[in-house]
Design a protein around this motif. Structure first.
Motif, short mmCIF file in Angstrom:
data_model
loop_
_atom_site.label_atom_id
_atom_site.label_comp_id
_atom_site.label_asym_id
_atom_site.label_seq_id
_atom_site.Cartn_x
_atom_site.Cartn_y
_atom_site.Cartn_z
N MET A 54 0.84 -1.19 0.00
CA MET A 54 0.00 0.00 0.00
C MET A 54 0.88 1.25 0.00
N LYS A 55 0.51 2.22 -0.87
CA LYS A 55 1.25 3.48 -0.87
C LYS A 55 0.95 4.25 0.42
N ALA A 56 1.94 5.01 0.87
CA ALA A 56 1.73 5.78 2.10
C ALA A 56 0.76 6.93 1.85
N PHE A 57 0.06 7.31 2.91
CA PHE A 57 -0.88 8.43 2.81
C PHE A 57 -0.92 9.13 4.15
N THR A 58 -1.35 10.37 4.13
CA THR A 58 -1.64 11.08 5.37
C THR A 58 -3.12 10.92 5.67
N TYR A 59 -3.48 11.13 6.92
CA TYR A 59 -4.83 10.80 7.37
C TYR A 59 -5.37 11.90 8.26
N ARG A 92 -9.21 13.12 10.40
CA ARG A 92 -10.59 12.79 10.76
C ARG A 92 -11.37 14.11 10.73
N ILE A 122 -12.80 8.56 3.09
CA ILE A 122 -12.94 7.16 3.50
C ILE A 122 -14.07 7.06 4.53
N ALA A 123 -14.98 6.11 4.30
CA ALA A 123 -16.08 5.86 5.25
C ALA A 123 -15.89 4.44 5.78
N LEU A 163 -9.97 0.30 0.68
CA LEU A 163 -8.76 -0.33 1.24
C LEU A 163 -8.38 -1.59 0.46
N ASP A 201 -11.24 10.97 6.70
CA ASP A 201 -12.18 10.07 7.37
C ASP A 201 -13.44 10.86 7.73
#
Lengths: 212, 315
Positions: free
Chosen positions: B1-6, B8, B27-28, B34, B49
């Motif tokens: 999986m490529k890295a990502f920032t997250y 909420r 993303i829900a 995913l 999120d």
């Protein structure tokens, strides 16, 4: 047919590859895409949730699934990784009382949640009634899918009790019953390669107090 | 999986603003996104999120319909008493899809945005105009048993794989959104999914960062609500053909097909022929179909599935 290179293929790749054999003949394989540069390291994120009644705090790469957090970070290896794509159900756990595929959920999205794994249902000394029923009815052979089957089975009986409908229900306004056909439909997200399905349904029927 | 920032998100407009940036995605439930991120078919650099946005209620609308929050799970939508009583086709369609575990996580909005299950879209070694625009389509001339028979193009023959949306199409659902400027709009479900044409990588008419907030259903239609799904195993498999129908006691009604096209396939001029029987309806609904050798069986299958639905409605 494809010789030794097939051995190197993953199972997913092999299945897709064999399904696509005709296409390989019909159209040339496209040139490799330009390589994507490797991702830079990203900061870990803090997350805290309750697992089997115990508060746990972790710092995780955001890519970590709930499944990997449980297995690799908390060493709760009862929950199994089968397909890692939500197709087999071996990773089933309960989050806030509801069963999910832990492989298709990011751990950082579970801040504050209450998670129950197979380790939280019972212990070797004090089995959960569903665990005892699986033993009694021979609801497994190799056992790899079993933690997911048991978590799912416990949740299924709760879903029936809460009146969650199913595809096999004739009248949608009726309350569902724990019949054999209902349990088989509701357990379809848990695959058992040994084929212990009929015994799993019997174990569930015993716990539900019904006849399979 | 490529890295990502997250992140909420705490309010809808802020979420839309964050997701309007290139490479960002909402993303829900995450059950589809995913899965695709693991095989790097999807490679978002930032995830927004949306679970805290409060879109998790089902409410009555003023005109007697229902407003379903975008984050209501498939299970909770299917189990809602009002949906079971007045929109049974929706409960039946949802419960025909995926597994119990997935339905507990999958959201209403996410399910509308579910991506195709074409095996060539999933296999990053193969050409796919949807995954990599301009690379070609390995499915055309390939193994196409599961793929589309109508509304497809010479660039892509994938199908929309969902069940829920097929029922929503029969019910004339409307999708409500908000964008980064706080602008709201309502999109009738007929205009939500696109036919592939020359741009199969663009699947809906949503704009980058536009956030689905709810799906509304008009007032109940009455009639018998049926969902027939034909698939390779009895449960937990995608449709070869599905039929969503609401049929009234006089034999008139509405019908849409799943598993055959880039979107839920409903032709109003065809459903007007319901009193004349299944063959009349499908002859009109599938006029101009372009099946492959592998999937031409879907045309008689659609007729038979509809005949079964009509028989159940009369029973």
């Amino acid at each position: 047919m494809a010789g030794i290179s097939e051995i190197e293929l993953s199972r997913r790749g092999l299945l897709a590859g064999s399904a696509a054999t005709a296409a390989i003949v019909a159209s040339p394989i496209p040139a490799e895409a330009a390589p994507v540069p490797p991702s830079p390291a990203l900061a870990s994120l803090p997350v805290s949730f309750e697992v089997n009644g115990t508060r746990r705090e972790l710092k995780l790469d955001p890519r970590t699934t709930l499944l990997d957090a449980l297995r690799e970070h908390l060493r709760l290896t009862g929950t199994k990784k089968g397909c890692d794509h939500g197709q087999c159900g071996a990773c089933t756990v309960m989050v806030d009382g509801v069963r999910i595929n832990s492989c298709l959920s990011l751990a950082v999205m579970h801040e504050g949640d209450k998670i129950t794994t197979i380790e939280g249902l019972g212990t070797p000394e004090k089995l959960h009634p569903m665990q005892a029923a699986f033993v009694k009815h021979d609801g497994y052979q190799c056992g790899y899918c079993t933690p997911g089957q048991i978590c799912s089975a416990v949740a299924v009986l709760d879903e029936i009790k809460r009146g969650i409908p199913s595809f096999v229900q004739a009248d949608l306004t009726d309350r569902p019953q724990a019949t054999n056909i209902e349990m088989r439909e509701r357990m379809s997200g848990n695959i058992c390669r040994c084929g212990a399905y009929s015994n799993i349904a019997e174990a569930m029927a015993e716990v539900a107090g019904a006849k399979a | 999986m490529k890295a990502f920032t997250y992140e909420r998100a705490k309010d809808p407009v802020a979420a839309a603003r964050a997701a309007a940036r290139p490479g960002a995605r909402f993303i829900a439930g995450g059950t589809n996104l995913l899965d695709l991120m693991k095989i790097e078919v999807e490679t978002p650099s930032h995830l927004v999120d949306v679970q805290d946005l409060g879109f998790d209620r089902i409410e009555k609308t003023r005109d007697g319909g229902l407003r379903i929050g975008a984050l209501v799970t498939n299970t909770n939508l299917a189990a809602d008493e009002r949906v079971r009583r007045d929109y049974g086709v929706l409960t039946r369609a949802i419960m025909a899809g995926a597994s119990g575990q997935l339905r507990n996580k999958a959201s209403t909005a996410g399910n509308l945005l579910q991506r195709t299950r074409c095996p060539y879209f999933y296999d990053t070694n193969m050409a796919c105009n949807k995954r990599k625009p301009g690379s070609g389509c390995s499915a055309i001339g390939g193994v196409s048993r599961q793929l589309g028979v109508i509304g497809v193009s010479d660039k892509c023959i994938a199908t929309f794989p969902g069940d829920m949306a097929v029922a929503m199409r029969v019910l004339d659902a409307v999708i409500e959104t908000v964008d980064a400027n706080g602008q709201q709009r309502s999109i009738p479900i007929v205009d939500f999914h696109r036919l592939w044409g020359d741009r199969p990588e663009i699947e809906t008419n949503l704009r980058q960062g536009e956030l689905i907030t709810a799906v509304t259903l008009p007032r109940p239609l009455g009639g018998k609500h049926l969902y027939e799904k034909v698939r390779d195993r009895a449960s937990y498999a995608y449709a070869l053909v599905s039929v969503a129908a609401v049929i009234q006691s006089d034999g008139t009604g509405r019908v849409a097909f799943g598993g055959v096209a880039p979107k839920p396939w409903r032709v109003e001029a065809a459903e007007a022929l319901l009193p004349r029987g299944a063959a009349a309806v499908t002859a009109r609904a599938f006029q101009g179909a372009t099946p492959t050798e592998d999937n031409k069986f879907k045309l008689p299958l659609a007729t038979r599935a509809l005949a079964s639905v009509i028989a159940q409605a009369k029973a």
